[in-house]
Design a protein around this motif. Sequence first.
Motif, PDB file in Angstrom:
ATOM      1  N   LEU A  38     -13.020 -10.326  10.326  1.00 35.43           N
ATOM      2  CA  LEU A  38     -13.645  -9.987  11.617  1.00 35.43           C
ATOM      3  C   LEU A  38     -12.675 -10.104  12.797  1.00 35.43           C
ATOM      4  O   LEU A  38     -12.939  -9.569  13.867  1.00 35.43           O
ATOM      5  CB  LEU A  38     -14.830 -10.933  11.854  1.00 35.43           C
ATOM      6  N   TYR A  39     -11.578 -10.812  12.634  1.00 29.61           N
ATOM      7  CA  TYR A  39     -10.606 -10.953  13.723  1.00 29.61           C
ATOM      8  C   TYR A  39      -9.542  -9.846  13.708  1.00 29.61           C
ATOM      9  O   TYR A  39      -8.553  -9.922  14.436  1.00 29.61           O
ATOM     10  CB  TYR A  39      -9.888 -12.297  13.631  1.00 29.61           C
ATOM     11  N   GLN A  40      -9.725  -8.847  12.841  1.00 30.02           N
ATOM     12  CA  GLN A  40      -8.751  -7.749  12.815  1.00 30.02           C
ATOM     13  C   GLN A  40      -9.110  -6.702  13.871  1.00 30.02           C
ATOM     14  O   GLN A  40     -10.269  -6.600  14.293  1.00 30.02           O
ATOM     15  CB  GLN A  40      -8.726  -7.105  11.431  1.00 30.02           C
ATOM     16  N   GLY A  74      -5.854  -9.989   6.723  1.00 26.50           N
ATOM     17  CA  GLY A  74      -6.258 -11.297   7.258  1.00 26.50           C
ATOM     18  C   GLY A  74      -5.056 -12.217   7.106  1.00 26.50           C
ATOM     19  O   GLY A  74      -3.945 -11.733   6.852  1.00 26.50           O
ATOM     20  N   VAL A  75      -5.257 -13.519   7.235  1.00 26.71           N
ATOM     21  CA  VAL A  75      -4.114 -14.426   7.080  1.00 26.71           C
ATOM     22  C   VAL A  75      -4.009 -14.936   5.630  1.00 26.71           C
ATOM     23  O   VAL A  75      -4.904 -14.713   4.828  1.00 26.71           O
ATOM     24  CB  VAL A  75      -4.165 -15.601   8.090  1.00 26.71           C
ATOM     25  N   ARG A  76      -2.902 -15.651   5.348  1.00 29.34           N
ATOM     26  CA  ARG A  76      -2.539 -15.951   3.961  1.00 29.34           C
ATOM     27  C   ARG A  76      -3.608 -16.736   3.180  1.00 29.34           C
ATOM     28  O   ARG A  76      -3.900 -16.410   2.035  1.00 29.34           O
ATOM     29  CB  ARG A  76      -1.204 -16.705   3.934  1.00 29.34           C
ATOM     30  N   GLY A 100       0.601 -16.576   8.112  1.00 28.78           N
ATOM     31  CA  GLY A 100      -0.213 -17.732   7.704  1.00 28.78           C
ATOM     32  C   GLY A 100      -1.090 -18.189   8.855  1.00 28.78           C
ATOM     33  O   GLY A 100      -0.887 -17.795  10.005  1.00 28.78           O
ATOM     34  N   CYS A 101      -2.061 -19.029   8.549  1.00 32.44           N
ATOM     35  CA  CYS A 101      -2.913 -19.588   9.615  1.00 32.44           C
ATOM     36  C   CYS A 101      -2.286 -20.912  10.039  1.00 32.44           C
ATOM     37  O   CYS A 101      -2.122 -21.812   9.205  1.00 32.44           O
ATOM     38  CB  CYS A 101      -4.316 -19.819   9.074  1.00 32.44           C
ATOM     39  N   PRO A 102      -1.929 -21.064  11.325  1.00 35.77           N
ATOM     40  CA  PRO A 102      -1.283 -22.314  11.750  1.00 35.77           C
ATOM     41  C   PRO A 102      -2.118 -23.551  11.421  1.00 35.77           C
ATOM     42  O   PRO A 102      -1.570 -24.581  11.050  1.00 35.77           O
ATOM     43  CB  PRO A 102      -1.136 -22.151  13.269  1.00 35.77           C
ATOM     44  N   MET A 103      -3.427 -23.441  11.517  1.00 37.90           N
ATOM     45  CA  MET A 103      -4.254 -24.618  11.213  1.00 37.90           C
ATOM     46  C   MET A 103      -4.175 -24.972   9.726  1.00 37.90           C
ATOM     47  O   MET A 103      -3.991 -26.140   9.378  1.00 37.90           O
ATOM     48  CB  MET A 103      -5.713 -24.385  11.590  1.00 37.90           C
ATOM     49  N   ALA A 104      -4.296 -23.973   8.858  1.00 36.03           N
ATOM     50  CA  ALA A 104      -4.218 -24.247   7.418  1.00 36.03           C
ATOM     51  C   ALA A 104      -2.873 -24.898   7.092  1.00 36.03           C
ATOM     52  O   ALA A 104      -2.792 -25.816   6.271  1.00 36.03           O
ATOM     53  CB  ALA A 104      -4.395 -22.959   6.628  1.00 36.03           C
ATOM     54  N   MET A 131     -12.640 -23.969   4.579  1.00 31.37           N
ATOM     55  CA  MET A 131     -12.124 -22.768   3.914  1.00 31.37           C
ATOM     56  C   MET A 131     -10.707 -22.428   4.418  1.00 31.37           C
ATOM     57  O   MET A 131      -9.865 -21.929   3.679  1.00 31.37           O
ATOM     58  CB  MET A 131     -13.098 -21.638   4.247  1.00 31.37           C
ATOM     59  N   ASN A 132     -10.471 -22.713   5.695  1.00 26.44           N
ATOM     60  CA  ASN A 132      -9.174 -22.398   6.305  1.00 26.44           C
ATOM     61  C   ASN A 132      -8.150 -23.453   5.903  1.00 26.44           C
ATOM     62  O   ASN A 132      -7.716 -24.285   6.701  1.00 26.44           O
ATOM     63  CB  ASN A 132      -9.284 -22.383   7.839  1.00 26.44           C
ATOM     64  N   SER A 133      -7.794 -23.446   4.630  1.00 22.61           N
ATOM     65  CA  SER A 133      -6.799 -24.391   4.120  1.00 22.61           C
ATOM     66  C   SER A 133      -6.064 -23.700   2.979  1.00 22.61           C
ATOM     67  O   SER A 133      -6.546 -22.695   2.437  1.00 22.61           O
ATOM     68  CB  SER A 133      -7.489 -25.669   3.623  1.00 22.61           C
ATOM     69  N   TYR A 218      -5.829 -28.413  14.012  1.00 17.35           N
ATOM     70  CA  TYR A 218      -6.634 -27.658  14.979  1.00 17.35           C
ATOM     71  C   TYR A 218      -6.251 -26.188  14.947  1.00 17.35           C
ATOM     72  O   TYR A 218      -5.165 -25.818  14.506  1.00 17.35           O
ATOM     73  CB  TYR A 218      -6.427 -28.220  16.397  1.00 17.35           C
ATOM     74  N   CYS A 219      -7.162 -25.378  15.448  1.00 20.94           N
ATOM     75  CA  CYS A 219      -6.877 -23.953  15.590  1.00 20.94           C
ATOM     76  C   CYS A 219      -6.366 -23.719  17.011  1.00 20.94           C
ATOM     77  O   CYS A 219      -7.098 -23.965  17.973  1.00 20.94           O
ATOM     78  CB  CYS A 219      -8.149 -23.146  15.356  1.00 20.94           C
ATOM     79  N   PRO A 220      -5.109 -23.236  17.151  1.00 22.32           N
ATOM     80  CA  PRO A 220      -4.565 -23.050  18.498  1.00 22.32           C
ATOM     81  C   PRO A 220      -5.363 -22.048  19.327  1.00 22.32           C
ATOM     82  O   PRO A 220      -5.338 -22.101  20.560  1.00 22.32           O
ATOM     83  CB  PRO A 220      -3.148 -22.521  18.259  1.00 22.32           C
ATOM     84  N   VAL A 221      -6.091 -21.171  18.677  1.00 21.81           N
ATOM     85  CA  VAL A 221      -6.879 -20.172  19.421  1.00 21.81           C
ATOM     86  C   VAL A 221      -8.136 -20.825  19.998  1.00 21.81           C
ATOM     87  O   VAL A 221      -8.417 -20.714  21.201  1.00 21.81           O
ATOM     88  CB  VAL A 221      -7.272 -18.999  18.484  1.00 21.81           C
ATOM     89  N   PRO A 246     -17.530 -23.395  16.095  1.00 18.44           N
ATOM     90  CA  PRO A 246     -17.396 -24.859  15.954  1.00 18.44           C
ATOM     91  C   PRO A 246     -15.972 -25.371  15.762  1.00 18.44           C
ATOM     92  O   PRO A 246     -15.779 -26.583  15.598  1.00 18.44           O
ATOM     93  CB  PRO A 246     -18.269 -25.182  14.736  1.00 18.44           C
ATOM     94  N   GLU A 247     -14.963 -24.496  15.787  1.00 22.30           N
ATOM     95  CA  GLU A 247     -13.571 -24.978  15.808  1.00 22.30           C
ATOM     96  C   GLU A 247     -13.177 -25.395  17.226  1.00 22.30           C
ATOM     97  O   GLU A 247     -12.077 -25.903  17.454  1.00 22.30           O
ATOM     98  CB  GLU A 247     -12.611 -23.887  15.321  1.00 22.30           C
ATOM     99  N   CYS A 248     -14.070 -25.159  18.209  1.00 23.01           N
ATOM    100  CA  CYS A 248     -13.777 -25.584  19.593  1.00 23.01           C
ATOM    101  C   CYS A 248     -13.978 -27.103  19.694  1.00 23.01           C
ATOM    102  O   CYS A 248     -14.683 -27.703  18.871  1.00 23.01           O
ATOM    103  CB  CYS A 248     -14.737 -24.900  20.564  1.00 23.01           C
ATOM    104  N   LEU A 307      -6.080 -14.542  21.586  1.00 23.59           N
ATOM    105  CA  LEU A 307      -5.547 -13.703  20.504  1.00 23.59           C
ATOM    106  C   LEU A 307      -4.938 -14.587  19.410  1.00 23.59           C
ATOM    107  O   LEU A 307      -4.138 -15.476  19.700  1.00 23.59           O
ATOM    108  CB  LEU A 307      -4.472 -12.766  21.063  1.00 23.59           C
ATOM    109  N   CYS A 308      -5.313 -14.339  18.162  1.00 22.80           N
ATOM    110  CA  CYS A 308      -4.671 -15.056  17.052  1.00 22.80           C
ATOM    111  C   CYS A 308      -3.428 -14.260  16.651  1.00 22.80           C
ATOM    112  O   CYS A 308      -3.537 -13.160  16.094  1.00 22.80           O
ATOM    113  CB  CYS A 308      -5.617 -15.200  15.874  1.00 22.80           C
ATOM    114  N   LEU A 309      -2.268 -14.827  16.917  1.00 21.26           N
ATOM    115  CA  LEU A 309      -1.020 -14.078  16.724  1.00 21.26           C
ATOM    116  C   LEU A 309      -0.735 -13.764  15.270  1.00 21.26           C
ATOM    117  O   LEU A 309      -0.176 -12.725  14.953  1.00 21.26           O
ATOM    118  CB  LEU A 309       0.148 -14.859  17.334  1.00 21.26           C
TER     119      LEU A 309
HETATM  120  S1  SF4 Z   1      -8.019 -17.956  14.631  1.00 18.34           S
HETATM  121 FE1  SF4 Z   1      -7.306 -20.056  14.248  1.00 18.34          FE
HETATM  122  S2  SF4 Z   1      -8.176 -20.626  12.274  1.00 18.34           S
HETATM  123 FE2  SF4 Z   1      -8.365 -18.391  12.442  1.00 18.34          FE
HETATM  124  S3  SF4 Z   1      -6.504 -17.634  11.447  1.00 18.34           S
HETATM  125 FE3  SF4 Z   1      -6.008 -17.801  13.641  1.00 18.34          FE
HETATM  126  S4  SF4 Z   1      -5.107 -19.855  13.853  1.00 18.34           S
HETATM  127 FE4  SF4 Z   1      -6.155 -19.802  11.856  1.00 18.34          FE
END
Ligand code: SF4
Length: 354
Positions: A38-40, A74-76, A100-104, A131-133, A218-221, A246-248, A307-309
């Motif tokens: 959904l973030y694409q 999506g991410v890795r 990759g996802c920085p949080m994972a 799930m984000n791991s 944490y999720c930087p976004v 809920p990641e906020c 924006l999720c880079l």
């Molecule tokens: S939005 Fe946050 S949790 Fe989702 S992929 Fe990007 S950095 Fe990871």
Amino acid sequence: MDFEQIRHLEQLPEEELAERILKIRKEQGKNVCLLAHLYQRKKITELADFVGDSYGLSKSAAQFEGGKYIVFAGVRFMAESARILARPEQEVLHPDPEAGCPMADMASLPQVLQAWDFLKIGKKTTPITYMNSTADIKAFCGENEGTICTSSNALKTFEWAFKKSDRVFFLPDEHLGRNTALKFGISPEDIAIWDPEKENGVDPESYGDAKVVLWRGYCPVHMKFTVRDIDHVRKFYPKAKIIVHPECTSDVVERADYVGSTDFIRTYVAKETKPGDQIFIGTEVNLIQNLSAQYPDRLISKLHRSLCLTMYQINLGRILYTLENLDTFERVEIPASVQYHAKVALERMLSLQG
Ligand code: SF4
């Protein structure tokens, strides 16, 4: 991977790329299953067979008739989850293996094992990973009688864990962990933090009695949204509804009107809003822009720039390159034992959903 060719494709106009992608999709028919988180970006979601959250997408791909090649936009960790759930004859391809996802990536297996050695003493502890791991961390939970959660079912996993143990070790997202623990009724004093950057996770004294130990990830976004943003919207758009993921952080969650997963946000906008409504959303910007394009008769806006880079690293040029090189493109591969234990954890999560 031919980076020169990828760079060349990335420079082409979107319309041309979309046309070439559609042509290959037509030639390949059911052989290829294109998934988009959904973030694409909109152009990518328009070309996909399925659009959704990471878990829903992986399930759809495994059930897709044919689907020899699963291309995951999506991410890795999402592509890894698709690999874990895919049928053995399916191949999973991730258009940018570096995305990759920085949080994972904030929880590595050696760090988690170090924490586990400490936390498993004294209290019966159940590990739960979001799930984000990475696949390694999912497998760690599977192997240690733990489970996986999504942002929609985190509360259910807490209920399950506390029926059989005295403490939850939640990773890698501190904020989803805290928001869930508070909702479950755990008091803030019973929550401790494990900071992998510090020796022995900061303050070993606090772990003795803690009912929930949160990994400091944490999720930087989602960390970008603040109470100030909410106050700003309340002041200038008093009729607007504010909905956050809920990641906020918990102070943001407390002040929002609604809190929920990406799917909850999408459903809320579709079913609970009407023309003329104003909705401010605290999650990744592409989901917000896609919703805004879908419902042009409402004001649907972001709470802050978001924006999720790494999600953005996936683009039409990369997807076309993957499709043009289906036979040779690098596969997402996971060692058999990791795959086995990660699947155990995922199946445990599914059994909790009843
Ligand atoms: S939005 Fe946050 S949790 Fe989702 S992929 Fe990007 S950095 Fe990871």
